[in-house]
Design an enzyme around this catalytic site. Structure first.
Site: not given
Length: 291
Positions: A183, A196
């Site tokens: 990401s 995350y």
């Protein structure tokens, strides 16, 4: 509204929220665009078999359909989103390819072994592994992240990539490709997605290290680091007002669609990227990143 019109909207999603993860694609408004109508396959993956985790919806669905249009049979793994998984299976089969669906929690190593076994039983080979499944939870402070949430996020996002790649490795041969979804948060962080973001940073290092380890065997390992993409994870993570604004501040002025991201996976899965390993592609709406 035609898919391409949705895709060109700067940020057309209304306020919405889903109460639990994983989110459901069939409940989203508008539905994500998983493939552009003008995308034409050219046989880049003919004769190959691909396994895509989180393949029921979002980026995973888009990757599965793009792979099928390029000639691959596809296995998809999902947690409990049976309706979405069934729709992805239908879409893959509409491309004239076979599709295996697998329901299970990949944070469990035995589940990953079972998945790898089922893929081999069904198809007899495995050429492309896409480690894509993930979860995220908003927390305002490090103090709010419980031990249970921390472990769960790491199990889903990075432990599962270790477990499944390990289970699939005996079946991968020279020329195979492993692709891991990381990401943009791995590169710039996110103060409200601390655990995350940490898992996504771990995935980048996993990609680089595994690529070096498997290079002598002719197996390539790469990653894709999407920016803000309109997937079920978004309404299942953020409050309504954040969802309505999602992606609007990117340089290209809109959130990405899964159809914007999936061609990166096609490239990394095919012979077009035969001299690329240990790298990460950045379909993120124009945000510069430093690797």
């Amino acid at each position: 509204m035609p898919p391409d019109q949705q895709r060109e909207m700067p940020h057309g999603q209304p306020a919405q929220h889903q109460e639990r993860q994983p989110g459901r694609e069939h409940r989203m408004t508008p539905r994500p665009v998983f493939i552009r109508e003008e995308y034409r396959g050219s046989g880049k993956l003919t004769g190959k078999v691909a396994l895509v985790t989180g393949g029921d919806s979002g980026i995973g669905r888009a990757v599965a359909v793009h792979f099928a249009r390029e000639g691959a049979d596809v296995a998809i793994a999902h947690l409990e989103e049976d309706q979405d998984a069934g729709e992805t299976k239908r879409l893959v089969e509409a491309e004239g390819r076979e599709c295996l669906t697998f329901r299970g929690d990949l944070g469990n190593e035995n589940t990953c072994r079972d998945l790898a076994g089922q893929v081999m039983d069904r198809f007899g080979r495995l050429d492309v592994l896409v480690n894509n499944a993930a979860e995220q939870h908003v927390c305002e402070s490090l103090a709010d992240i419980s031990a249970e949430q921390l472990e769960r996020t790491f199990r889903t996002n990075i432990f599962a990539q270790f477990y499944l790649t390990k289970a699939c490795l005996p079946h991968l041969r020279k020329g195979a490709a492993v692709i891991c979804t990381t990401s943009v948060t791995a590169y710039r962080g996110n103060p409200k997605l601390l655990d995350y973001s940490a898992t996504k940073g771990a995935i980048v290092t996993f990609v680089r290290s595994l690529a070096a380890q498997l290079a002598p065997e002719g197996i390539r390992v790469n990653g894709v680091a999407p920016g803000p993409i309109w997937t079920p994870l978004i309404p299942a993570t953020f409050p309504e007002e954040k969802v309505e604004q999602f992606g609007g501040d990117e340089p290209l002025g809109r959130p990405g669609q899964p159809a914007d991201v999936a061609p990166s996976y096609v490239f990394l899965a095919s012979a077009d990227s035969a001299y690329i390993s240990g790298q990460v592609l950045h379909p993120n709406g124009g945000e510069p990143v430093e690797s």
